[in-house]
Design an enzyme around this catalytic site. Structure first.
Site, PDB file in Angstrom:
ATOM      1  CG  ASP A  31    -133.112  82.500 -51.357  1.00  0.00           C
ATOM      2  OD1 ASP A  31    -132.813  82.745 -52.541  1.00  0.00           O
ATOM      3  OD2 ASP A  31    -134.117  82.964 -50.801  1.00  0.00           O
ATOM      4  CD  GLU A  91    -130.602  85.425 -53.876  1.00  0.00           C
ATOM      5  OE1 GLU A  91    -131.353  86.103 -54.591  1.00  0.00           O
ATOM      6  OE2 GLU A  91    -130.937  84.998 -52.750  1.00  0.00           O
ATOM      7  CG  ASP A 145    -134.930  86.345 -57.027  1.00  0.00           C
ATOM      8  OD1 ASP A 145    -136.122  86.261 -56.650  1.00  0.00           O
ATOM      9  OD2 ASP A 145    -133.999  85.754 -56.457  1.00  0.00           O
TER      10      ASP A 145
END
Length: 319
Positions: free
Chosen positions: A70, A99, A176
């Site tokens: 992340d 990410e 997201d």
């Protein structure tokens, strides 16, 4: 039992965090106090990836297929350069996926991540299918003609090493972002126009079918956010986390996805074959490309216009 950093400044974990005023003011991700930021001191590095008992290795040894990192850019390149060898020592096939919303090339040069979540791919598809638009997660998205769309795809291919490019996570939605169906459906940003207006929703689903053709036949690893294949919609987080619509599956859309994923699984040239632009027509919105390897070839032609067009495609030496 040892005291934690919040409980004592003499804690061995105190230096794992950055306090501006102990104990309640400390560096945290985007100000969320439930997500304190770890420093990169040696003790932290040892805990995360120091040896076979570290976090990085332990979960791989228990059967995890790899790591999705992340907000990977929030840690230093040096940190991830230390992380990679320990993961690969546990399993050479374990994937390290980051990410990264923009150009990921500095992280995928072979000594940090294997590949990236390909949000650049998402932006390109939306620019091609939606035209100029505003996205709450990716900001202003510029509309792309077929030529411009192809140029953006080629830019990604040129920026990324081939193994990272061919394994990039080609997503069009995630936890997201807005749901892809919501983003492709015309109308004001509300449920009345994007979810319950039958005419708008039909346009959104037509564009989603076209997007799925592109997603499933282009280089990279296409990723379906659960429910997109069933017609699940929703605005950005938390509306994008609705439960799977078991009692309201769009069977026509699901069948479309099943055919496309079946073709991709069946034919290697749709996964790792060459990618060649064969046709673009900016006025009528048509685009065609070829995929080829030693086992065979395919031509993929798409039309984003609302009327039919006949295409004259010159194959040349591409196929």
């Amino acid at each position: 039992r040892q005291d934690g950093a919040y409980e004592s400044q003499d804690s061995p974990y105190y230096d794992w965090y950055t306090f501006s005023q102990w104990p309640d003011a400390y560096e945290s991700w985007w100000g969320f106090t439930s997500l304190p930021v770890l420093t990169e001191i040696q003790a932290v590095r040892d805990f995360i990836y120091g040896d076979a008992r570290s976090v990085a290795s332990w979960w791989i040894s228990l059967g995890a297929a790899g790591w999705r990192l992340d907000v990977a850019p929030d840690k230093s390149h040096d940190f991830w350069q230390g992380f990679r060898p320990q993961v690969k020592a546990a399993d050479t096939d374990a994937v390290i996926l980051g990410e990264i919303w923009d150009d990921a090339s500095p992280w995928i040069l072979g000594d940090e991540l294997d590949t990236t979540m390909n949000y650049r791919f998402r932006r390109a598809l939306f620019g091609f299918l939606n035209g100029d638009s505003s996205d709450p997660n990716q900001g202003t998205i510029r509309g792309l003609s077929p030529d411009q769309f192809n140029s953006v795809l080629q830019s990604i291919a040129e920026d990324y090493p081939l193994p990272a490019y061919q394994s990039a996570m080609n997503l069009v939605g995630s936890h997201d972002t807005q749901r892809v169906l919501w983003a492709l459906t015309p109308g004001a940003r509300n449920r009345a126009e994007r979810e319950f207006d039958d005419q708008n929703l039909a346009q959104g689903k037509a564009k989603l079918k076209l997007l799925a053709i592109l997603q499933m036949t282009m280089p990279g690893a296409p990723t379906i956010y659960y429910g997109d294949e069933a017609g699940l919609t929703g605005d950005t987080d938390p509306d994008d986390r609705r439960p799977f619509p078991w009692d309201a599956i769009d069977q026509d859309l699901l069948s479309h996805y099943q055919v496309l994923t079946g073709l991709r699984n069946q034919y290697s040239f749709l996964r790792t074959g060459s990618f060649d632009r064969l046709h673009t027509h900016n006025r009528n919105g048509t685009y065609a490309y070829g995929r080829k390897d030693t086992t065979g070839a395919a031509v993929v032609a798409v039309n984003r216009d609302i009327v039919a067009h006949d295409l004259a495609i010159q194959l040349g030496g591409c196929l």
